[in-house]
Design a protein around this motif. Structure first.
Motif, PDB file in Angstrom:
ATOM      1  N   ASP A   4      -4.731   4.337  11.741  1.00 38.37           N
ATOM      2  CA  ASP A   4      -6.121   4.274  12.187  1.00 38.37           C
ATOM      3  C   ASP A   4      -7.060   4.982  11.219  1.00 38.37           C
ATOM      4  OD1 ASP A   4      -5.346   6.829  12.635  1.00 38.37           O
ATOM      5  OD2 ASP A   4      -5.805   6.866  14.784  1.00 38.37           O
ATOM      6  N   SER A   5      -6.583   5.352  10.033  1.00 39.75           N
ATOM      7  CA  SER A   5      -7.457   5.898   8.993  1.00 39.75           C
ATOM      8  C   SER A   5      -7.004   5.374   7.645  1.00 39.75           C
ATOM      9  CB  SER A   5      -7.439   7.429   8.994  1.00 39.75           C
ATOM     10  OG  SER A   5      -6.165   7.919   8.640  1.00 39.75           O
ATOM     11  N   ARG A   6      -7.938   5.248   6.731  1.00 38.75           N
ATOM     12  CA  ARG A   6      -7.626   4.718   5.412  1.00 38.75           C
ATOM     13  C   ARG A   6      -7.177   5.859   4.513  1.00 38.75           C
ATOM     14  NH1 ARG A   6     -11.180   2.875   2.252  1.00 38.75           N
ATOM     15  NH2 ARG A   6     -10.098   1.077   1.399  1.00 38.75           N
ATOM     16  N   GLN A   7      -5.936   5.796   4.086  1.00 39.31           N
ATOM     17  CA  GLN A   7      -5.402   6.794   3.172  1.00 39.31           C
ATOM     18  C   GLN A   7      -4.517   6.082   2.161  1.00 39.31           C
ATOM     19  OE1 GLN A   7      -4.315  10.711   4.887  1.00 39.31           O
ATOM     20  NE2 GLN A   7      -4.286   9.669   6.861  1.00 39.31           N
ATOM     21  N   ALA A   8      -4.755   6.362   0.905  1.00 37.18           N
ATOM     22  CA  ALA A   8      -3.938   5.769  -0.149  1.00 37.18           C
ATOM     23  C   ALA A   8      -3.802   6.771  -1.282  1.00 37.18           C
ATOM     24  CB  ALA A   8      -4.539   4.468  -0.660  1.00 37.18           C
ATOM     25  N   SER A   9      -2.620   6.859  -1.833  1.00 38.77           N
ATOM     26  CA  SER A   9      -2.402   7.717  -2.993  1.00 38.77           C
ATOM     27  C   SER A   9      -1.348   7.083  -3.892  1.00 38.77           C
ATOM     28  CB  SER A   9      -1.968   9.122  -2.571  1.00 38.77           C
ATOM     29  OG  SER A   9      -0.801   9.063  -1.771  1.00 38.77           O
ATOM     30  N   ILE A  10      -1.455   7.366  -5.170  1.00 39.81           N
ATOM     31  CA  ILE A  10      -0.473   6.916  -6.149  1.00 39.81           C
ATOM     32  C   ILE A  10       0.438   8.103  -6.439  1.00 39.81           C
ATOM     33  CG2 ILE A  10      -0.120   6.065  -8.487  1.00 39.81           C
ATOM     34  CD1 ILE A  10      -2.875   4.738  -8.291  1.00 39.81           C
ATOM     35  N   VAL A  11       1.713   7.947  -6.089  1.00 46.37           N
ATOM     36  CA  VAL A  11       2.686   9.018  -6.237  1.00 46.37           C
ATOM     37  C   VAL A  11       3.536   8.743  -7.466  1.00 46.37           C
ATOM     38  CG1 VAL A  11       4.492  10.346  -5.084  1.00 46.37           C
ATOM     39  CG2 VAL A  11       2.728   9.195  -3.717  1.00 46.37           C
ATOM     40  N   ARG A  12       3.598   9.709  -8.359  1.00 45.85           N
ATOM     41  CA  ARG A  12       4.348   9.528  -9.601  1.00 45.85           C
ATOM     42  C   ARG A  12       5.689  10.277  -9.529  1.00 45.85           C
ATOM     43  NH1 ARG A  12       0.244  10.337 -14.591  1.00 45.85           N
ATOM     44  NH2 ARG A  12      -0.040  12.392 -13.645  1.00 45.85           N
ATOM     45  N   TYR A  13       6.756   9.537  -9.846  1.00 44.02           N
ATOM     46  CA  TYR A  13       8.103  10.092  -9.870  1.00 44.02           C
ATOM     47  C   TYR A  13       8.683   9.949 -11.269  1.00 44.02           C
ATOM     48  CZ  TYR A  13       8.271   9.952  -4.715  1.00 44.02           C
ATOM     49  OH  TYR A  13       8.035  10.134  -3.378  1.00 44.02           O
ATOM     50  N   GLY A  14       9.496  10.904 -11.648  1.00 39.52           N
ATOM     51  CA  GLY A  14      10.321  10.714 -12.825  1.00 39.52           C
ATOM     52  C   GLY A  14      11.418   9.722 -12.487  1.00 39.52           C
ATOM     53  N   MET A  15      12.038   9.135 -13.491  1.00 36.03           N
ATOM     54  CA  MET A  15      13.081   8.155 -13.227  1.00 36.03           C
ATOM     55  C   MET A  15      14.299   8.774 -12.537  1.00 36.03           C
ATOM     56  SD  MET A  15      11.917   5.273 -13.937  1.00 36.03           S
ATOM     57  CE  MET A  15      10.619   4.441 -14.853  1.00 36.03           C
ATOM     58  N   ASP A  16      14.400  10.108 -12.568  1.00 32.54           N
ATOM     59  CA  ASP A  16      15.474  10.783 -11.855  1.00 32.54           C
ATOM     60  C   ASP A  16      15.117  11.020 -10.390  1.00 32.54           C
ATOM     61  OD1 ASP A  16      13.502  12.664 -12.125  1.00 32.54           O
ATOM     62  OD2 ASP A  16      14.775  14.195 -13.068  1.00 32.54           O
ATOM     63  N   TYR A  62       0.654   3.900   1.121  1.00 34.06           N
ATOM     64  CA  TYR A  62      -0.468   3.286   1.824  1.00 34.06           C
ATOM     65  C   TYR A  62       0.050   2.685   3.122  1.00 34.06           C
ATOM     66  CZ  TYR A  62      -4.344   0.038   2.770  1.00 34.06           C
ATOM     67  OH  TYR A  62      -5.377  -0.652   3.348  1.00 34.06           O
ATOM     68  N   ASP A  63      -0.507   3.107   4.243  1.00 37.33           N
ATOM     69  CA  ASP A  63      -0.091   2.593   5.545  1.00 37.33           C
ATOM     70  C   ASP A  63      -1.217   1.737   6.111  1.00 37.33           C
ATOM     71  OD1 ASP A  63       0.905   2.021   8.000  1.00 37.33           O
ATOM     72  OD2 ASP A  63       1.121   4.093   8.677  1.00 37.33           O
ATOM     73  N   SER A  64      -1.051   0.426   6.028  1.00 39.94           N
ATOM     74  CA  SER A  64      -2.119  -0.481   6.461  1.00 39.94           C
ATOM     75  C   SER A  64      -2.298  -0.487   7.965  1.00 39.94           C
ATOM     76  CB  SER A  64      -1.822  -1.906   5.973  1.00 39.94           C
ATOM     77  OG  SER A  64      -0.612  -2.368   6.528  1.00 39.94           O
ATOM     78  N   MET A  65      -1.315   0.023   8.706  1.00 40.74           N
ATOM     79  CA  MET A  65      -1.389  -0.058  10.160  1.00 40.74           C
ATOM     80  C   MET A  65      -1.959   1.212  10.807  1.00 40.74           C
ATOM     81  SD  MET A  65      -0.292  -3.083  10.483  1.00 40.74           S
ATOM     82  CE  MET A  65      -0.175  -3.228  12.270  1.00 40.74           C
TER      83      MET A  65
END
Length: 430
Positions: free
Chosen positions: A194-206, A189-192
């Motif tokens: 000029d457009s609203r974009q948010a995503s939840i990115v899932r990683y394995g512990m590796d 999520y980049d609050s700065m």
């Protein structure tokens, strides 16, 4: 008291969702599962919300004071499963490394100091700052690595478990938000921008990428272009439910206020949930898209979060300032008018997502009245995994209250404490 019917079967059309939610999610599913009609609720509001509406029992547990467990002036707390409380010294809102900080674990059964966890630094196993996430079992704490890459993991007992996601470099626009078993949830999520974009990115512990779940994408908004004007003023504001220290940064230039909302992610029963500060909507996020799980509907008084900083705040804007999930319940706060306006009004609500029961009332300046033990009001409550709420009273706060209220009898446990003793944990159980 108000009873709001459970809306588990209520389907909202795309138009209703856009009207009821601040800004809709970016997925293909456009239906919500719950809605609080704030305008209607205020017409039959409670006189106040007291601690007995939040729980049935209260306990006061002085935290043990030793040379190794001193709680400083700047601190925060996090309840964990198994009746443990993590106390962090030094505010976590720090971009560069810090050295004068600590993470301490106490037992909420009797207040005993158990151990410290890790240390700040840039060496192997060090954390960048004492800002951590807890896995769903409550057994491991995850900190941004002091080296800048990866996440260091510790057991609640202070044992080092290793570094995970070693090749993932955390930044201001990519931060760890939740963990479970073998999966780390990062928020992109980049609050700065000029457009609203948010995503939840899932990683394995590796560090292997699993997938990316879109919350919203390519929504227009006013970018945060803050130039250092001669009349620029910065304010650190308290929210309705957090009176301990300013958690909202307000930049005022001329007759305008600019704020940068923060976002939170949490896990419930295997699902990921997303909430953006000042929004009226909690989203459940899946690989298929974002679903409005609960809308705190302000009706015509809503200020869509995607128009934050575009419109000047007015007394006609009703703004959600706090959302705290607590088991089946959601504790929330909102204002009529902006926090910095002297004339703004504050309200608190507690909503049971299972039964639909809602309490909504004006918020007292000194917190929730203690009608369970008859002692001092309490604010800054933190939800615990078992559905209880945990607050903290410092010795200075207690002394000041007793001085201003000489008719109130000091509790027995207070008389046994030193004036410079550690704070007292207050546990409200359902």
């Amino acid at each position: 008291m108000i009873l709001v019917k459970c809306a588990a079967a209520l389907c909202l059309s795309g138009a209703m969702l856009a009207a009821g939610a601040s800004c809709s999610g970016g997925g293909s599913v456009n239906h919500g599962t719950g809605r609080i009609d704030v305008v209607a609720a205020l017409a039959d509001a409670d006189e106040e919300i007291t601690l007995s509406m939040l729980g049935s029992k209260i306990r006061f547990v002085p935290l043990e004071t030793t040379d190794s467990s001193l709680v400083g002036a700047n601190w925060d707390v996090r309840p964990l499963p198994g009746g443990k409380l993590v106390v962090t010294n030094t505010l976590p809102m720090i971009s560069s490394g810090v050295s004068d900080c600590s993470v301490m674990v106490f037992d909420l059964a009797d207040g005993r100091f158990l151990n410290t966890v890790a240390q700040a630094g840039q060496g192997p196993g060090d954390y960048k700052y004492p800002m951590f996430k807890v896995d769903t079992d409550g057994q491991r704490l995850y900190f941004p690595a002091g080296s800048g890459a990866g996440v260091v993991c510790y057991g609640v007992d202070g044992s080092y478990k290793g570094t995970v996601c070693r090749d993932v470099r955390l930044t201001t626009s990519l931060a760890i938000r939740a963990c479970e078993d073998s999966v780390a949830y990062m928020l992109s999520y980049d609050s700065m921008s000029d457009s609203r974009q948010a995503s939840i990115v899932r990683y394995g512990m590796d560090g292997a990428l699993i997938d990316s779940m879109t919350v919203f994408a390519r929504q227009s908004k006013v970018p945060y272009e803050l130039s250092f004007e001669p009349d620029m003023r910065a304010y650190s504001l308290n929210t309705v439910l957090n009176k301990q220290r300013g958690t909202v940064l307000d930049i005022a230039t001329g007759d305008r206020d600019y704020v940068i909302p923060t976002s939170s992610v949490w896990l419930e029963d295997g699902d990921a949930y997303y909430y953006e500060a000042f929004s009226d909507t909690i989203f459940r996020v899946t690989p298929e898209g974002a679903v409005a799980d609960l809308i705190i509907d302000m009706g015509e008084h809503s200020l869509p979060v995607c128009r934050l900083n575009e419109l000047p705040f007015s007394s006609d804007h009703w703004i959600v300032t706090d959302v705290k999930p607590c088991g089946d319940r959601i504790l929330f706060g909102f204002t009529q008018g902006w926090l910095r306006d002297d004339s703004h009004k504050e309200y608190a609500g507690i909503y049971n997502r299972r039964t639909g029961e809602l309490h909504l009332a004006p918020m007292r300046k000194d917190g929730f009245r203690d009608d369970l033990s008859g002692f001092m009001p309490l604010s800054n409550l933190k939800p615990a995994p078992d559905g209880s709420l945990v607050g903290v009273l410092t010795m200075d706060e207690i002394a000041e209250f007793l001085e201003k209220n000489p008719d109130v009898e000091a509790p027995e446990w207070y008389g046994a404490l030193d004036p410079d003793a550690n704070p007292v944990a207050v546990i409200i159980t359902p």
